[in-house]
Scaffold this motif. Structure first.
Motif, PDB file in Angstrom:
ATOM      1  N   MET A 166       0.732  -1.128   0.137  1.00 30.11           N
ATOM      2  CA  MET A 166      -0.119  -0.057  -0.052  1.00 30.11           C
ATOM      3  C   MET A 166       0.743   1.444   0.118  1.00 30.11           C
ATOM      4  O   MET A 166       1.861   1.253   0.736  1.00 30.11           O
ATOM      5  CB  MET A 166      -0.778  -0.069   1.270  1.00 30.11           C
ATOM      6  N   ALA A 167       0.448   2.221  -0.872  1.00 23.85           N
ATOM      7  CA  ALA A 167       1.310   3.530  -0.810  1.00 23.85           C
ATOM      8  C   ALA A 167       1.064   4.144   0.463  1.00 23.85           C
ATOM      9  O   ALA A 167       0.088   4.220   1.176  1.00 23.85           O
ATOM     10  CB  ALA A 167       0.844   4.190  -2.286  1.00 23.85           C
ATOM     11  N   PHE A 168       1.747   5.247   0.276  1.00 23.86           N
ATOM     12  CA  PHE A 168       1.782   6.331   1.452  1.00 23.86           C
ATOM     13  C   PHE A 168       0.645   7.047   1.347  1.00 23.86           C
ATOM     14  O   PHE A 168      -0.234   7.003   2.562  1.00 23.86           O
ATOM     15  CB  PHE A 168       3.050   7.334   1.228  1.00 23.86           C
ATOM     16  N   LEU A 169       0.007   7.542   0.330  1.00 24.22           N
ATOM     17  CA  LEU A 169      -1.050   8.181   0.466  1.00 24.22           C
ATOM     18  C   LEU A 169      -2.121   7.306  -0.806  1.00 24.22           C
ATOM     19  O   LEU A 169      -1.580   7.180  -1.893  1.00 24.22           O
ATOM     20  CB  LEU A 169      -1.017   9.504  -0.266  1.00 24.22           C
ATOM     21  N   ASP A 170      -3.322   6.900  -0.401  1.00 22.46           N
ATOM     22  CA  ASP A 170      -3.848   6.054  -1.236  1.00 22.46           C
ATOM     23  C   ASP A 170      -5.464   6.887  -1.445  1.00 22.46           C
ATOM     24  O   ASP A 170      -6.117   6.954  -0.520  1.00 22.46           O
ATOM     25  CB  ASP A 170      -4.275   4.897  -0.746  1.00 22.46           C
ATOM     26  N   ILE A 171      -5.608   7.368  -2.707  1.00 25.97           N
ATOM     27  CA  ILE A 171      -6.841   8.013  -3.015  1.00 25.97           C
ATOM     28  C   ILE A 171      -7.877   6.970  -3.680  1.00 25.97           C
ATOM     29  O   ILE A 171      -7.414   6.423  -4.716  1.00 25.97           O
ATOM     30  CB  ILE A 171      -6.744   9.264  -3.595  1.00 25.97           C
ATOM     31  N   ARG A 172      -8.920   6.571  -3.370  1.00 27.51           N
ATOM     32  CA  ARG A 172      -9.849   5.561  -3.895  1.00 27.51           C
ATOM     33  C   ARG A 172     -11.183   6.035  -4.393  1.00 27.51           C
ATOM     34  O   ARG A 172     -12.019   6.355  -3.641  1.00 27.51           O
ATOM     35  CB  ARG A 172      -9.731   4.037  -2.933  1.00 27.51           C
ATOM     36  N   ARG A 173     -11.352   5.941  -5.592  1.00 24.50           N
ATOM     37  CA  ARG A 173     -12.752   6.182  -6.271  1.00 24.50           C
ATOM     38  C   ARG A 173     -13.364   7.471  -5.709  1.00 24.50           C
ATOM     39  O   ARG A 173     -14.607   7.206  -5.263  1.00 24.50           O
ATOM     40  CB  ARG A 173     -13.490   4.890  -5.972  1.00 24.50           C
ATOM     41  N   LEU A 174     -12.805   8.562  -5.627  1.00 23.75           N
ATOM     42  CA  LEU A 174     -13.193   9.590  -4.935  1.00 23.75           C
ATOM     43  C   LEU A 174     -14.316  10.255  -5.924  1.00 23.75           C
ATOM     44  O   LEU A 174     -13.853  10.691  -7.245  1.00 23.75           O
ATOM     45  CB  LEU A 174     -12.059  10.649  -4.782  1.00 23.75           C
ATOM     46  N   ARG A 175     -15.481  10.633  -5.648  1.00 26.74           N
ATOM     47  CA  ARG A 175     -16.404  11.097  -6.274  1.00 26.74           C
ATOM     48  C   ARG A 175     -17.013  12.764  -5.752  1.00 26.74           C
ATOM     49  O   ARG A 175     -17.111  12.473  -4.419  1.00 26.74           O
ATOM     50  CB  ARG A 175     -17.731  10.516  -6.680  1.00 26.74           C
ATOM     51  N   LYS A 176     -17.250  13.583  -6.605  1.00 30.58           N
ATOM     52  CA  LYS A 176     -17.826  14.754  -5.850  1.00 30.58           C
ATOM     53  C   LYS A 176     -18.621  15.386  -7.040  1.00 30.58           C
ATOM     54  O   LYS A 176     -18.088  15.804  -8.010  1.00 30.58           O
ATOM     55  CB  LYS A 176     -16.662  15.660  -5.552  1.00 30.58           C
ATOM     56  N   SER A 177     -19.788  15.977  -6.765  1.00 36.28           N
ATOM     57  CA  SER A 177     -20.668  16.471  -7.785  1.00 36.28           C
ATOM     58  C   SER A 177     -21.257  17.696  -7.033  1.00 36.28           C
ATOM     59  O   SER A 177     -21.403  17.835  -5.837  1.00 36.28           O
ATOM     60  CB  SER A 177     -21.789  15.646  -8.238  1.00 36.28           C
ATOM     61  N   TYR A 178     -21.457  18.654  -7.984  1.00 37.63           N
ATOM     62  CA  TYR A 178     -22.089  19.866  -7.348  1.00 37.63           C
ATOM     63  C   TYR A 178     -23.429  19.895  -8.390  1.00 37.63           C
ATOM     64  O   TYR A 178     -23.199  20.494  -9.525  1.00 37.63           O
ATOM     65  CB  TYR A 178     -21.216  21.293  -7.549  1.00 37.63           C
ATOM     66  N   GLY A 179     -24.536  19.432  -7.767  1.00 39.70           N
ATOM     67  CA  GLY A 179     -25.547  19.305  -8.579  1.00 39.70           C
ATOM     68  C   GLY A 179     -25.448  18.372 -10.046  1.00 39.70           C
ATOM     69  O   GLY A 179     -25.038  17.221  -9.586  1.00 39.70           O
ATOM     70  N   ALA A 180     -25.603  18.949 -10.789  1.00 37.23           N
ATOM     71  CA  ALA A 180     -25.329  17.986 -12.452  1.00 37.23           C
ATOM     72  C   ALA A 180     -23.856  18.061 -12.828  1.00 37.23           C
ATOM     73  O   ALA A 180     -23.326  17.289 -13.325  1.00 37.23           O
ATOM     74  CB  ALA A 180     -26.198  18.596 -13.067  1.00 37.23           C
TER      75      ALA A 180
END
Lengths: 280, 355
Positions: free
Chosen positions: B1-15
């Protein structure tokens, strides 16, 4: 440049500027000779100059001193309270962007929009129900409400000079809300809070419309006493008190000019010199 | 595992989708750049790592600990903004001391660390100044010293150099690389400037529409762009249309018909015959055919002196516009509006799937 052109392009605007200044100042300055009149009605001095009307101001029985004390107390209390409320609102609105701050802003600024006379009629009804007519608390609350808009505008103006990302920076550095409020935002608002407090003080100090409706015999603020005095008689003491207030204002402005501005302009001119020497 | 792992990050503002499922692994001590046009999601990702944006889905794990729900003030990351966001009422010294006072360090330890940090960024002489008395580059150094003072586990940089002028930017790039080397802190750097990304990064993640479309070392990305978008965005590339004819095994491009070079993968690139190709500006030369080159005829539409040489814009026989960069002095025969012969090595032409 020919002399004629010079006159038109520089002389005329200069003359206009002086005329405008005179238009603003002469009516104010007229009260000073009137206050020195030797008659006991409003007039210019005729046979000589007299300080009798100033002496009358200082006579406790005449009521001017007690009214000044009343106005001072209410104005100080209103100024402190209105500034605190306005600062709390302005900082909150600065940190939390959204719909609520702008809605609340309309409510807080409404005393600027609603004509004071309508406000006054409403307050009479309300205060008679709560038994707050002609009371210290009643007058102070009204003055706080009337002063809040100006304090909000003054503090908001100085907040708009702050980088909103300063709050994010402080949080990323580990600071929690109380620290951010006390050590990051407040120290940068001193001039805005000062201006807001002065504006709030002045608002309360010369408020007359609503005060006339909600006070009676007990609370007689200075504007109310002036008003009564005009209605009853044309006492030259009016001119004396106007002159005294004018002198006090002038004195405050001079102190500001010589004490604060000098210190301020020094620290403001320094960085230019410094930046020239060190810019990399 | 890496030092920083970002997994499947999602962010929406409305559409509007700001992050469309981003995966990213960062090694300890790495200098990684998030590169993309504005609105591509790179700053949203940085602010999610900092904790100021709460993702709708996905997680962020640092050294085995899930930090997704931690408040920014609890993450212990450094953050440097484009506008520096220094505290205007505090001196340089007090700005750098601020995070240490918040952490309730001993007075003497604070003084020592502040001295060390100011020496590190070369501002020890200016410790008593207020931020407004400093130049932009100096303010940037204060912001860096402040964000590095408490030895953060990550340093996040949001376009910190874009407010500086060009020569100062290059100085600050060297400065950032030196700080990265000397502190050993993991740097995550956001920019829309590909030269800045090339100059500093161990790896670059290229963003498009809320996704990472390519990640790799600067050279790999420059030499092997994964898509038309990347080839266009990383700069220096001419994107052109080409057409493959399976019967003859030839490509028509640049107004010529040439034999498909060896690295042209028929199975991968050939769809209905239409192909996207790219040629780097510095790979096109002026002159007629030579061994290993294909030549083609163009019309000159502009020439511009760029200091190190000249940038020449030409139009090909099949109505494509190309830019080529040639050394100064080599362009004497080039006349705007006149015909010209250019040549290129077919093995340096890249082929891509259409987006």
């Amino acid at each position: 440049m020919s002399p004629a052109r010079r006159l038109v392009q520089i002389g005329l605007p200069k003359l206009a500027a002086w005329l405008l200044l005179a238009f603003l100042f002469v009516p104010i300055l007229v009260v000073i000779p009137v206050s020195l009149t030797d008659r006991d009605y409003l007039s210019l001095p005729q046979d000589g100059v007299s300080l009798a009307h100033y002496a009358a101001l200082l006579d406790w029985r005449a009521g001017w001193l007690s009214s000044m004390a009343t106005s001072l107390a209410i104005a100080l209390a209103s100024s402190v309270l209105a500034t605190a409320v306005a600062a709390a609102y302005a900082i909150g609105a600065f940190v939390y962007v959204g719909r609520w701050p702008s809605l609340l802003r309309v409510v807080l600024l409404s005393p600027l929009i609603v004509p004071p006379i309508i406000y006054a009629v409403g307050m009479v009804k309300l205060w008679s129900r709560f038994g707050l007519l002609d009371s210290w608390i009643g007058v102070t609350i009204v003055h706080v409400m009337l002063a809040i808009p100006l304090a909000v505008l003054a503090i908001g103006a100085s907040l708009s000079n702050l980088d909103p990302r300063m709050v994010q920076a402080a949080r990323s550095l580990g600071a929690r809300p109380p620290t951010i409020f006390l050590r990051v935002i407040l120290p940068n608002l001193d001039s805005g809070i000062g201006a807001g407090a002065i504006l709030a003080f002045i608002t309360s100090w010369d408020e007359i419309t609503v005060t006339l409706f909600i006070t009676g015999r007990r609370i007689v603020t200075l504007p109310r006493r002036i008003w009564t005095s005009i209605a009853d008689s044309v006492d030259p003491a009016l001119a004396a008190i106007a002159s005294a207030l004018l002198l006090a204002t002038l004195l405050a402005l001079l102190i500001r000019l010589f004490v604060f501005e000098r210190g301020g302009s020094l620290s403001r001119s320094n960085p230019k010199i410094a930046a020239k020497g060190t810019s990399s | 595992m890496a030092f920083l792992d970002i997994r499947r990050l999602r962010k929406s503002y409305g559409a509007a989708v700001a992050l469309g499922g981003v995966d990213l692994s960062v090694e300890e001590g790495e200098f990684i750049t998030l590169l993309g046009p504005s609105g591509s999601g790179k700053t949203t990702l940085l602010m999610s790592i900092a904790g100021f944006i709460k993702p709708d889905e996905g997680g962020i794990v640092l050294a085995g600990t899930d930090v997704t729900d931690l408040e920014p003030e609890d993450r212990n990351f450094g953050l440097v903004f484009q506008g520096y966001a220094l505290f205007p009422h505090l001196s340089v010294r007090d700005n750098v001391a601020f995070p240490l006072k918040v952490r309730k360090w001993e007075k003497r330890a604070i003084a020592e660390r502040v001295e060390a940090m100011l020496a590190l960024v070369g501002l020890d002489q200016l410790a008593a100044r207020k931020p407004r008395e400093l130049s932009g580059g100096q303010q940037q150094r204060v912001a860096l010293a402040r964000a590095l003072a408490y030895s953060p586990r990550l340093l996040l940089l949001d376009e910190p150099l874009s407010a500086l002028d060009r020569s100062l930017r290059e100085t600050m790039q060297r400065e950032l690389k030196r700080l990265h080397r000397e502190t050993g802190v993991t740097f995550i750097f956001v920019t829309h400037d590909q030269e800045e990304a090339y100059a500093m990064s161990d790896r670059i993640a290229v963003f498009q529409n809320g996704r990472i479309v390519q990640i790799g070392a600067p050279r790999d990305i420059y030499r092997n762009p994964a898509s038309r978008f990347v080839a266009g965005f990383i700069g220096g590339n001419n994107l052109i249309r080409a057409r493959f004819s399976p019967e003859t095994g030839t490509l028509s491009l640049l107004g010529r018909e040439i034999a498909a070079p060896q690295h042209f993968d028929v199975a991968l690139h050939h769809r209905d015959g239409d192909v996207s190709a790219w040629i780097r500006s510095e790979d096109i030369a002026i002159g007629g055919a030579e061994a290993g080159f294909e030549s083609f005829d163009v019309t000159v539409i502009d020439r511009a002196f760029i200091g190190t040489g000249e940038r020449i814009a030409v139009r090909t026989g099949d109505d494509e516009e190309l830019a080529l960069v040639i050394p100064d002095g080599a362009a004497d025969a080039v006349v705007v509006g006149a015909p010209l012969q250019c040549r290129v090595r077919p093995d340096l032409i890249g082929f891509l799937l259409p987006d």
